[in-house]
Write a protein that holds these residues in place. Structure first.
Motif, short mmCIF file in Angstrom:
data_model
loop_
_atom_site.label_atom_id
_atom_site.label_comp_id
_atom_site.label_asym_id
_atom_site.label_seq_id
_atom_site.Cartn_x
_atom_site.Cartn_y
_atom_site.Cartn_z
N GLY A 115 37.53 47.95 31.15
CA GLY A 115 38.62 47.31 30.42
C GLY A 115 38.63 47.68 28.95
N THR A 141 41.31 42.63 21.66
CA THR A 141 41.35 42.85 23.10
C THR A 141 40.22 43.77 23.55
OG1 THR A 141 43.75 42.58 23.09
CG2 THR A 141 42.77 43.63 25.02
N ILE A 189 37.92 41.84 26.27
CA ILE A 189 38.56 41.90 27.58
C ILE A 189 37.56 41.89 28.72
CG2 ILE A 189 38.70 44.43 27.66
CD1 ILE A 189 41.52 43.95 28.98
N ARG A 192 41.03 40.01 32.13
CA ARG A 192 42.43 40.38 31.89
C ARG A 192 43.35 39.17 32.07
NH1 ARG A 192 38.22 43.72 32.53
NH2 ARG A 192 38.69 45.80 33.34
N GLN A 195 45.83 37.52 29.20
CA GLN A 195 47.28 37.62 29.38
C GLN A 195 47.94 36.25 29.42
OE1 GLN A 195 48.70 40.87 31.72
NE2 GLN A 195 50.26 39.63 32.75
N THR A 234 47.06 44.01 28.06
CA THR A 234 46.66 43.83 29.45
C THR A 234 47.69 44.40 30.44
OG1 THR A 234 47.62 41.61 29.41
CG2 THR A 234 45.25 41.80 28.98
N VAL A 275 45.90 46.65 33.51
CA VAL A 275 45.77 46.20 34.90
C VAL A 275 46.39 47.15 35.93
CG1 VAL A 275 46.38 44.33 36.49
CG2 VAL A 275 45.55 43.78 34.20
N GLU A 292 42.65 39.30 39.07
CA GLU A 292 41.66 39.61 38.03
C GLU A 292 40.82 40.79 38.49
OE1 GLU A 292 40.04 40.27 35.12
OE2 GLU A 292 40.64 38.18 34.69
#
Length: 532
Positions: A162, A372, A376, A381, A385, A433, A437, A514
């Motif tokens: 991430g 972030t 993260i 995430r 978010q 995010t 993702v 997630e």
């Protein structure tokens, strides 16, 4: 997939962070540096272009482009970006990530330079040429979204994946910062070399002829960082995941993994590594009947809601994110960062606009991105978010409900603070995010395509946010609207609408799983697909 069948992919997931990972971040990140520079620098120079080509004697706002010209110049790159995200996302799954990665950067280099060379005998032909090159510039920028995200996710280990993807995206902040700084430097240099009177003193002479070179140079500078990294981007190996799971080439997968992990595949170790890669490929071939396409029922069953979630959240985020630009002019004027246009010549106005964007980037944009990066893989995430959308909703309501209070003389500081927090939580939240993702939760053979679809949905939201709300935010009183724009619903009601968009983004986030700490194959279901 069991035992040796997982060896190649597990080696990537548990690999220690190495120098190559940071090299990949810089190489991929410089593409996003260029993306942000090229997309955001046009807003810096539009007023200068307006003064050079569309000066109207006696106008209190000498830098305003006609509405249709402004919409075309600002929006054509977004349309190109949307198209490029769809096309290169699909092509990256068909031909490989590396095979098309250099194409996007080359297109950005050529079109950045060509934008500054826009030619024509009349203002309309110059703008038409500029729009042509900016469309293809956006097309190359669009390709960088799915390819950079997918490549970084497939190179990274699952513990820091991430942060690595977020770091690539965070280079956008430095690109925006560089755009503002280039406007400051170039305008200041030309202002010192070619001084001109203030607009109020000499309206006809406030735009020196040399100003036409200024906006061209600023646009052309976007090709420099991209050109500097082109060689290294072409030297990047194909990702081992694509080679093993999509191309199904055992020997090449082992070699690609060795390059990423900086492991020498010598004669003693090569048979073992190659055998493990062959086991992976063999499992995929043996169970190839479970392969499914994007438009299949199986994809809809497994990932349909995931794609709806990633696409809708990105769309709703960009509607709100890009609409925030509506209020920057008012904020800059309220706190004295930009004087009245009638008190400045063309180069002075560009200087102040560039200074304001640089300060915003330093105080809000860049810190939000790197918060972030740092958190993260700790918070996850989903949490970032949800919190980001919630805080955006809260601060937009905080601006809208007492809007008349904020617009009263003496209360502008509170408006600026509320606005800054909205911008911060967009970057330390869904603006990062929504990019990360989609690169983690879809199968390798559809990963770039699905990321491209999600990103294109976001760019559709950017178009709506930049132009739909440009009209909606106009005053209801036709006498108070900008030249050529019809009356809209007003800024206050627009803020309520943007708050609703942010709240809907929060709701759609619950469709997205997630992915913190999980392997790409676990998230996409490819482990189950390939078990024998």
């Amino acid at each position: 997939m069991a035992g040796d069948q997982m060896q190649v992919l597990n080696a990537l997931d548990v690999a220690k962070t190495q120098w190559y990972h940071f090299t990949a971040i810089v190489i991929a990140g410089m593409g996003f540096f260029t993306d942000a520079y090229d997309l955001f620098c046009i807003s810096l120079v539009t007023k200068l272009i307006g003064r050079v080509y569309y000066y109207v004697p006696g106008s209190p706002s000498p830098g305003n482009l006609p509405p249709r010209v402004s919409s075309a110049v600002n929006g054509v790159a977004f349309v190109g970006t949307l198209s490029g995200q769809l096309f290169f996302g699909w092509l990256g799954d068909k031909l490989g990530r590396k095979s098309v990665y250099g194409m996007t950067l080359l297109l950005m280099i050529l079109c950045s330079a060509a934008s500054g060379l826009s030619f024509g005998r009349s203002p309309s032909t110059v703008m038409s040429t500029l729009c042509f090159f900016r469309f293809w510039l956006g097309f190359g920028i669009g390709g960088d979204y799915p390819l950079s995200a997918t490549i970084m996710s497939e190179y990274a280990n699952k513990r820091t994946r991430g942060a690595f993807i977020a770091a690539v995206f965070a280079m956008q902040g430095f690109g925006i910062l560089a755009g503002g700084m280039s406007a400051i430097v170039v305008s200041y240099a030309f202002k010192r070399r070619f001084p001109a009177p203030a607009y109020a003193d000499d309206p006809a002479g406030s735009t020196v002829p040399q100003a036409d070179y200024v906006w061209r140079l600023i646009l052309m500078f976007g090709s420099v960082p991209a050109a500097m990294t082109y060689y290294w981007r072409m030297k990047m190996p194909e990702t081992a995941r694509y080679t093993a799971l999509v191309a199904k080439n055992a020997e090449r997968a082992a070699a690609d993994m060795a390059k990423v992990l900086q492991v020498d595949v010598d004669n003693d170790r090569q048979p073992k590594t190659t055998a493990a890669a062959a086991a992976v490929v063999g499992a995929v071939r043996a169970d190839g009947g479970k392969d499914f396409g994007l438009f299949s029922r199986e994809f809809v069953r497994r990932h349909g809601l995931h794609l709806v979630g990633t696409a809708s959240t990105w769309l709703l985020l960009d509607v709100a994110y890009y609409s925030q630009n509506l209020f920057q002019k008012d904020i800059f004027s309220a706190i004295g960062w930009i004087p009245e246009a009638a008190t400045m010549n063309a180069l002075e106005e560009l200087y102040y606009i560039g200074r304001a964007q640089t300060l915003i980037a330093l105080c809000g944009t860049v810190p939000g991105y790197w918060f972030t990066v740092g958190l993260i893989d700790i918070l996850g995430r989903f949490t970032i978010q949800v919190v980001g959308f919630f805080m955006m909703t809260a601060f937009m309501l905080g601006l809208a409900v007492p809007y008349h209070h904020w617009t009263t003389e003496g209360n502008h500081t509170g408006f600026v603070v509320m606005y800054a927090f909205t911008f911060f939580f967009a970057n330390f939240g869904p603006n990062s995010t929504t990019f990360i993702v989609p690169a983690e939760i879809f199968p390798a053979r559809l990963r770039a395509t699905c990321h491209g679809i999600s990103a294109a949905s976001g760019k559709l939201g950017a178009i709506v946010g930049s132009f739909g709300f440009l009209y909606l935010a106009q005053s209801r009183d036709p006498a108070k609207t900008d030249r050529g724009y019809p009356p809209g619903i007003g800024v206050r009601d627009s803020l309520f609408l943007l708050a609703a968009c942010s709240f809907c983004g929060l709701a759609f986030t619950f469709l997205v799983p997630e992915s913190k700490g999980k392997s790409l194959e676990e998230m996409s279901g490819e482990i189950n697909e390939e078990e024998v």
